[in-house]
Design a protein around this motif. Structure first.
Motif, PDB file in Angstrom:
ATOM      1  N   MET A 285       9.125  64.457  22.610  1.00 41.69           N
ATOM      2  CA  MET A 285       8.861  63.349  23.920  1.00 41.69           C
ATOM      3  C   MET A 285       8.720  61.209  23.040  1.00 41.69           C
ATOM      4  O   MET A 285       8.127  61.762  22.219  1.00 41.69           O
ATOM      5  N   LYS A 286       9.764  60.590  23.528  1.00 44.05           N
ATOM      6  CA  LYS A 286       9.488  59.451  22.831  1.00 44.05           C
ATOM      7  C   LYS A 286       8.228  58.578  23.901  1.00 44.05           C
ATOM      8  O   LYS A 286       8.182  58.824  25.095  1.00 44.05           O
ATOM      9  N   LEU A 287       8.146  57.504  22.736  1.00 42.07           N
ATOM     10  CA  LEU A 287       6.594  56.757  23.372  1.00 42.07           C
ATOM     11  C   LEU A 287       6.645  55.405  24.610  1.00 42.07           C
ATOM     12  O   LEU A 287       5.998  56.203  25.080  1.00 42.07           O
ATOM     13  N   SER A 288       7.894  55.385  24.345  1.00 40.10           N
ATOM     14  CA  SER A 288       8.160  54.835  26.062  1.00 40.10           C
ATOM     15  C   SER A 288       8.185  56.025  27.365  1.00 40.10           C
ATOM     16  O   SER A 288       8.448  55.472  28.345  1.00 40.10           O
ATOM     17  N   GLU A 289       8.307  57.386  27.305  1.00 43.40           N
ATOM     18  CA  GLU A 289       8.221  58.208  28.451  1.00 43.40           C
ATOM     19  C   GLU A 289       7.184  58.356  28.836  1.00 43.40           C
ATOM     20  O   GLU A 289       6.534  59.399  28.990  1.00 43.40           O
ATOM     21  N   LEU A 290       5.944  58.064  27.668  1.00 42.18           N
ATOM     22  CA  LEU A 290       5.188  58.720  27.771  1.00 42.18           C
ATOM     23  C   LEU A 290       4.012  57.876  29.125  1.00 42.18           C
ATOM     24  O   LEU A 290       4.028  56.649  29.235  1.00 42.18           O
ATOM     25  N   PRO A 291       2.993  58.816  29.509  1.00 43.81           N
ATOM     26  CA  PRO A 291       2.636  58.132  30.870  1.00 43.81           C
ATOM     27  C   PRO A 291       1.703  56.929  30.377  1.00 43.81           C
ATOM     28  O   PRO A 291       0.949  57.213  29.484  1.00 43.81           O
TER      29      PRO A 291
ATOM     30  N   THR B  88      -2.657  58.084  28.332  1.00 43.86           N
ATOM     31  CA  THR B  88      -2.336  59.928  28.202  1.00 43.86           C
ATOM     32  C   THR B  88      -1.710  59.050  27.022  1.00 43.86           C
ATOM     33  O   THR B  88      -1.380  58.596  26.449  1.00 43.86           O
ATOM     34  N   VAL B  89      -2.906  60.232  26.410  1.00 42.43           N
ATOM     35  CA  VAL B  89      -3.015  59.845  24.758  1.00 42.43           C
ATOM     36  C   VAL B  89      -1.811  61.951  23.977  1.00 42.43           C
ATOM     37  O   VAL B  89      -2.070  62.066  24.700  1.00 42.43           O
ATOM     38  N   ALA B  90      -1.385  61.038  22.974  1.00 47.72           N
ATOM     39  CA  ALA B  90      -0.395  61.871  22.449  1.00 47.72           C
ATOM     40  C   ALA B  90      -0.997  61.176  20.572  1.00 47.72           C
ATOM     41  O   ALA B  90      -2.316  60.907  20.245  1.00 47.72           O
TER      42      ALA B  90
ATOM     43  N   VAL C 263      -2.583  58.061  19.137  1.00 45.66           N
ATOM     44  CA  VAL C 263      -1.556  56.541  20.365  1.00 45.66           C
ATOM     45  C   VAL C 263      -2.300  57.411  21.629  1.00 45.66           C
ATOM     46  O   VAL C 263      -1.893  57.913  22.168  1.00 45.66           O
ATOM     47  N   GLU C 264      -2.181  56.005  22.155  1.00 45.40           N
ATOM     48  CA  GLU C 264      -2.078  55.981  23.689  1.00 45.40           C
ATOM     49  C   GLU C 264      -1.811  55.354  24.852  1.00 45.40           C
ATOM     50  O   GLU C 264      -1.183  54.267  24.141  1.00 45.40           O
ATOM     51  N   MET C 265      -0.969  54.945  25.646  1.00 46.63           N
ATOM     52  CA  MET C 265      -0.405  54.815  26.739  1.00 46.63           C
ATOM     53  C   MET C 265      -1.118  53.463  27.429  1.00 46.63           C
ATOM     54  O   MET C 265      -1.363  54.516  28.098  1.00 46.63           O
ATOM     55  N   MET C 266      -1.076  52.271  27.101  1.00 43.41           N
ATOM     56  CA  MET C 266      -1.921  51.350  27.795  1.00 43.41           C
ATOM     57  C   MET C 266      -1.380  50.599  29.440  1.00 43.41           C
ATOM     58  O   MET C 266      -2.730  51.139  30.148  1.00 43.41           O
TER      59      MET C 266
ATOM     60  N   ASP D  66       8.534  45.697  30.102  1.00 37.08           N
ATOM     61  CA  ASP D  66       8.722  45.306  29.161  1.00 37.08           C
ATOM     62  C   ASP D  66       7.548  44.139  28.993  1.00 37.08           C
ATOM     63  O   ASP D  66       7.160  43.102  30.013  1.00 37.08           O
ATOM     64  N   PRO D  67       6.686  44.424  28.374  1.00 32.17           N
ATOM     65  CA  PRO D  67       6.287  44.710  26.980  1.00 32.17           C
ATOM     66  C   PRO D  67       5.436  45.677  27.510  1.00 32.17           C
ATOM     67  O   PRO D  67       4.796  46.024  28.887  1.00 32.17           O
ATOM     68  N   LEU D  68       5.724  46.631  26.942  1.00 32.31           N
ATOM     69  CA  LEU D  68       4.474  48.225  26.571  1.00 32.31           C
ATOM     70  C   LEU D  68       3.582  48.768  25.871  1.00 32.31           C
ATOM     71  O   LEU D  68       3.446  47.671  24.555  1.00 32.31           O
ATOM     72  N   LEU D  69       2.182  47.960  26.330  1.00 34.12           N
ATOM     73  CA  LEU D  69       0.960  48.452  25.658  1.00 34.12           C
ATOM     74  C   LEU D  69       0.378  49.410  25.126  1.00 34.12           C
ATOM     75  O   LEU D  69      -0.065  50.534  25.707  1.00 34.12           O
ATOM     76  N   VAL D  70       0.220  49.369  23.474  1.00 34.12           N
ATOM     77  CA  VAL D  70       0.681  50.831  23.007  1.00 34.12           C
ATOM     78  C   VAL D  70      -1.287  50.393  22.429  1.00 34.12           C
ATOM     79  O   VAL D  70      -0.812  49.504  21.466  1.00 34.12           O
ATOM     80  N   GLN D  71      -1.241  51.578  22.474  1.00 35.71           N
ATOM     81  CA  GLN D  71      -2.918  51.962  21.215  1.00 35.71           C
ATOM     82  C   GLN D  71      -2.828  52.403  20.050  1.00 35.71           C
ATOM     83  O   GLN D  71      -2.654  54.302  20.465  1.00 35.71           O
ATOM     84  N   VAL D  72      -2.790  52.352  19.265  1.00 33.88           N
ATOM     85  CA  VAL D  72      -3.324  53.253  17.944  1.00 33.88           C
ATOM     86  C   VAL D  72      -4.305  52.729  16.884  1.00 33.88           C
ATOM     87  O   VAL D  72      -4.188  52.168  16.394  1.00 33.88           O
ATOM     88  N   GLY D  73      -5.541  54.384  17.006  1.00 33.61           N
ATOM     89  CA  GLY D  73      -6.577  54.071  16.560  1.00 33.61           C
ATOM     90  C   GLY D  73      -7.139  52.726  17.380  1.00 33.61           C
ATOM     91  O   GLY D  73      -6.793  53.095  18.333  1.00 33.61           O
ATOM     92  N   TYR D  74      -7.979  52.047  16.706  1.00 33.80           N
ATOM     93  CA  TYR D  74      -8.516  50.607  17.144  1.00 33.80           C
ATOM     94  C   TYR D  74      -8.191  50.200  17.636  1.00 33.80           C
ATOM     95  O   TYR D  74      -8.288  48.832  17.852  1.00 33.80           O
ATOM     96  N   THR D  75      -6.400  48.917  17.454  1.00 28.92           N
ATOM     97  CA  THR D  75      -5.469  48.540  17.429  1.00 28.92           C
ATOM     98  C   THR D  75      -4.594  48.760  18.027  1.00 28.92           C
ATOM     99  O   THR D  75      -4.007  49.997  18.832  1.00 28.92           O
TER     100      THR D  75
END
Length: 82
Positions: free
Chosen positions: A1-7, A10-12, A41-44, A52-61
């Motif tokens: 799945m693409k990150l843009s499709e992640l609910p 949700t953590v992936a 990665v988590e879709m916030m 747009d935009p999407l707020l995404v968390q990678v690690g602690y950033t």
């Protein structure tokens, strides 16, 4: 799945970043920011109108990405619960 499709909320895990063309500068920049295989990665959140935009968390950033940029990141549901 693409990150843009992640609910939302949700953590992936990142599988890879797909390049739209050879030496794709956006794909390279995403990898430099931490979107590398195995990373959590988590879709916030998503923006109100065009999502747009999407707020995404990678690690602690956290990063704000355009939906088209997030669509280049392949993820799998391998993350732990949020």
């Amino acid at each position: 799945m693409k990150l843009s499709e992640l609910p939302r909320r949700t953590v992936a895990r990142v599988e890879c970043v797909e390049e739209a063309a050879p030496n794709d500068p956006i794909a390279r920049r995403l990898r430099e920011l931490g979107f590398v295989a195995g990373e959590r990665v988590e879709m916030m959140a998503a923006g109100p109108f065009s999502a747009d935009p999407l707020l995404v968390q990678v690690g602690y950033t956290r990063f704000a990405l355009r939906r088209s940029e997030a669509a280049r990141v392949r993820v799998s549901n391998g993350g732990e619960a949020a």
